[in-house]
Design a protein around this motif. Structure first.
Motif, PDB file in Angstrom:
ATOM      1  N   GLU A 184       0.793  -1.107  -0.088  1.00  0.00           N
ATOM      2  CA  GLU A 184       0.016  -0.257   0.053  1.00  0.00           C
ATOM      3  C   GLU A 184       0.971   1.310  -0.035  1.00  0.00           C
ATOM      4  O   GLU A 184       0.708   2.372  -0.637  1.00  0.00           O
ATOM      5  CB  GLU A 184      -1.150   0.015   1.229  1.00  0.00           C
ATOM      6  N   ARG A 185       1.856   1.297   0.944  1.00  0.00           N
ATOM      7  CA  ARG A 185       3.052   2.507   0.725  1.00  0.00           C
ATOM      8  C   ARG A 185       3.404   2.499  -0.389  1.00  0.00           C
ATOM      9  O   ARG A 185       3.553   3.769  -1.128  1.00  0.00           O
ATOM     10  CB  ARG A 185       3.813   2.155   1.882  1.00  0.00           C
ATOM     11  N   LEU A 186       3.883   1.411  -1.106  1.00  0.00           N
ATOM     12  CA  LEU A 186       4.467   1.924  -2.476  1.00  0.00           C
ATOM     13  C   LEU A 186       3.705   2.196  -3.465  1.00  0.00           C
ATOM     14  O   LEU A 186       3.973   3.019  -4.386  1.00  0.00           O
ATOM     15  CB  LEU A 186       5.223   0.309  -2.860  1.00  0.00           C
ATOM     16  N   LEU A 187       2.390   1.675  -3.330  1.00  0.00           N
ATOM     17  CA  LEU A 187       1.563   1.974  -4.414  1.00  0.00           C
ATOM     18  C   LEU A 187       1.060   3.592  -4.431  1.00  0.00           C
ATOM     19  O   LEU A 187       0.941   4.297  -5.248  1.00  0.00           O
ATOM     20  CB  LEU A 187       0.159   1.148  -4.353  1.00  0.00           C
ATOM     21  N   GLN A 188       1.279   3.977  -3.183  1.00  0.00           N
ATOM     22  CA  GLN A 188       0.861   5.510  -2.979  1.00  0.00           C
ATOM     23  C   GLN A 188       1.739   6.546  -3.724  1.00  0.00           C
ATOM     24  O   GLN A 188       1.319   7.685  -3.944  1.00  0.00           O
ATOM     25  CB  GLN A 188       0.807   5.652  -1.498  1.00  0.00           C
ATOM     26  N   VAL A 189       2.960   6.057  -3.953  1.00  0.00           N
ATOM     27  CA  VAL A 189       3.973   6.715  -4.698  1.00  0.00           C
ATOM     28  C   VAL A 189       4.457   6.627  -5.973  1.00  0.00           C
ATOM     29  O   VAL A 189       5.329   6.787  -6.625  1.00  0.00           O
ATOM     30  CB  VAL A 189       5.218   7.148  -3.758  1.00  0.00           C
ATOM     31  N   ALA A 190       3.804   5.487  -6.460  1.00  0.00           N
ATOM     32  CA  ALA A 190       4.048   4.622  -7.706  1.00  0.00           C
ATOM     33  C   ALA A 190       4.051   5.903  -8.912  1.00  0.00           C
ATOM     34  O   ALA A 190       4.966   5.520  -9.998  1.00  0.00           O
ATOM     35  CB  ALA A 190       2.977   3.495  -8.032  1.00  0.00           C
ATOM     36  N   ASP A 191       3.351   7.003  -8.893  1.00  0.00           N
ATOM     37  CA  ASP A 191       3.290   7.744 -10.012  1.00  0.00           C
ATOM     38  C   ASP A 191       4.550   8.909  -9.759  1.00  0.00           C
ATOM     39  O   ASP A 191       4.502   9.937 -10.505  1.00  0.00           O
ATOM     40  CB  ASP A 191       1.985   8.208 -10.316  1.00  0.00           C
ATOM     41  N   LYS A 192       5.155   8.920  -8.780  1.00  0.00           N
ATOM     42  CA  LYS A 192       6.264   9.611  -8.182  1.00  0.00           C
ATOM     43  C   LYS A 192       7.616   9.079  -8.352  1.00  0.00           C
ATOM     44  O   LYS A 192       8.082   8.472  -7.368  1.00  0.00           O
ATOM     45  CB  LYS A 192       6.019  10.298  -7.059  1.00  0.00           C
ATOM     46  N   PRO A 193       8.306   9.009  -9.410  1.00  0.00           N
ATOM     47  CA  PRO A 193       9.523   8.167  -9.574  1.00  0.00           C
ATOM     48  C   PRO A 193      10.524   8.461  -8.434  1.00  0.00           C
ATOM     49  O   PRO A 193      11.112   7.210  -7.893  1.00  0.00           O
ATOM     50  CB  PRO A 193      10.106   8.537 -11.021  1.00  0.00           C
TER      51      PRO A 193
END
Length: 446
Positions: A184-193
């Motif tokens: 969940e934490r990773l998916l929250q920033v997936a669109d911010k390289p």
């Protein structure tokens, strides 16, 4: 009978294929436009179908290519469509492979669609990775990777479909399939390289720490070091032991009679020693706001430590292949000659007691003019400023010798670096302090 024959087939005799990998037929507006085109000109591209010989639909035809055209034909009251009957595609595996290849370059055909298609092929009788790769004219690595991402959670698959999670990220995410919170934490920033790289590094560090913790605990205890759990909660209440806040080897810990304080979510040993009986200690009283500020400060500092290698990787990437706009901007900034003794870090030359100047010269000789411009700017303006940026205090210094203000300005406006959340928090931390001081000055003037 020829393997392929062409004829017009009634739309009512065309059956949608349940194995069609394409999940999105396009917007309603797209279908309306296609319906108008079909009504006016017919279908210039033939649909591809296979004859159905069994069950209630025997005598009809199953679509392999043309699902959008069929939907648009119904919308536009078109009675029949030109079709190619594919007698050559006589197995389910051949049909699925055809549909995947036919849709590969079409709009709205997502990586997730392709992955599900690949998995459907693998599920066909007699098919394996090698056979699927051959049928799709793809490498075996492609087949394995697409099969793997079908095992991801629905939330992750949705982000792949939305193109906010790429394949490389999806494959990294597989390692956290058993950790819902980490995913969940990773998916929250997936669109911010940049934030993705920072978060991924943090999650990998914690995972490696947890995997290594039983072995480390056994090693410590075997050497005679007492191991205790790190206290829960935002504030440490040291009563019987006091932290040293320095790194120690196991040998040093034994020699100094230190205690190892560990926690599965904190990837670092905090070394402590027992308090002397005559030196009792009571934790200082702090307000909830002060406790929250201490915790937040620690979080920001940890974030900055993780952001540093991401930022350095970004800058080394710029140096390796400079973009034209970056080179132009840095050329405007350049005014001095290179200092050969300080460029080793950016060239990847490892530090040793006496760096050979020839190593530096040879490294520079391999660079293009554009790379030299970037290197010059990094040496003159990055230098020790990059090291300073792991210190929270440096983010509040805008002037003076120890200031990082001009370098931060270059990072954002010349290099086009996008701040990670941790770095933005550091910026906002000092912006809030300045605003509070300014408000205090205004109150003094009243």
């Amino acid at each position: 009978m020829t393997t392929i024959e062409t004829r017009r087939i009634a739309v009512d005799a065309l059956i949608d294929n349940p194995d069609n990998p394409r999940s999105d037929l396009g917007s309603d507006q797209d279908l309306v436009e296609l319906a108008n085109s079909l009504a006016k000109d017919g279908n210039t591209d033939d649909c591809h179908v296979v004859p159905m010989t069994e069950g209630a639909d025997a005598g009809k035809f199953m679509l392999l290519e043309g699902h959008r055209r069929k939907a648009a034909a119904r919308l536009g009251n078109v009675a029949d469509l030109a079709c190619k009957i594919r007698h050559d595609l006589d197995t389910k595996a051949k049909q699925i492979a055809f549909m995947i290849v036919a849709n590969t370059h079409r709009e709205n055909f997502t990586e997730m669609d392709a992955a599900r298609g690949v998995q459907s092929l693998l599920d066909c009788e007699g098919m394996n990775v090698k056979a699927v790769a051959k049928s799709l004219s793809r490498g075996e690595k492609y087949v394995r990777s697409r099969s793997k991402i079908t095992k991801l959670s629905q939330a992750a698959q949705t982000k792949i479909e939305d193109a906010t999670l790429n394949i490389d990220q999806a494959l990294e995410l597989l390692a956290f399939a058993d950790d819902e919170k980490a995913e969940e934490r990773l998916l929250q920033v997936a669109d911010k390289p940049n934030d993705w790289e920072v978060r991924l590094a943090a999650e990998k560090e914690v995972r490696a720490w947890r995997e290594n913790l039983p072995r480390l605990t056994a090693e410590l205890q075997g050497a005679g070091v007492e191991v205790v759990d790190r206290p829960e909660g935002p504030q440490w209440e040291w009563k019987d032991i006091s932290p040293t806040y320095t790194e120690h080897s196991v040998t040093e810990a034994v020699e100094k009679d230190l205690i190892a304080v560990v926690h599965p979510d904190f990837p670092k040993i905090t070394w402590a020693r027992k308090r002397e009986a005559h030196k009792p200690w009571t934790p200082p009283e702090k307000t909830p706001e002060e406790i929250a500020a201490d915790v937040r400060r620690g979080e920001i500092i940890r974030g900055l430590e993780l952001a540093a290698p991401v930022r350095e990787s970004f800058l080394k990437g710029i140096l390796k292949k400079p973009a034209a706009d970056v080179v132009h901007q840095l050329a405007l900034d350049m005014a001095e000659q290179l200092d050969l003794g300080s460029v080793g870090f950016w060239l990847g030359i490892e530090e040793h007691e006496e760096i050979d100047d020839q190593e530096i010269v040879d490294g520079i000789a391999k660079l293009s003019t554009d790379q030299l411009i970037v290197l010059n700017h990094l040496v003159r303006h990055g230098g020790n400023k990059e090291e300073l940026l792991t210190d929270l205090a440096s983010w509040g210094r805008d002037t003076g010798y120890m200031s990082t203000g001009p370098w931060r300005e270059s990072l954002e406006h010349s290099y086009g670096y996008q701040w990670t959340e941790a770095e933005l928090e550091a910026i906002q931390h000092f912006a809030a302090q300045k605003a509070a001081l300014a408000e205090g000055d205004d109150n003094d003037d009243i």
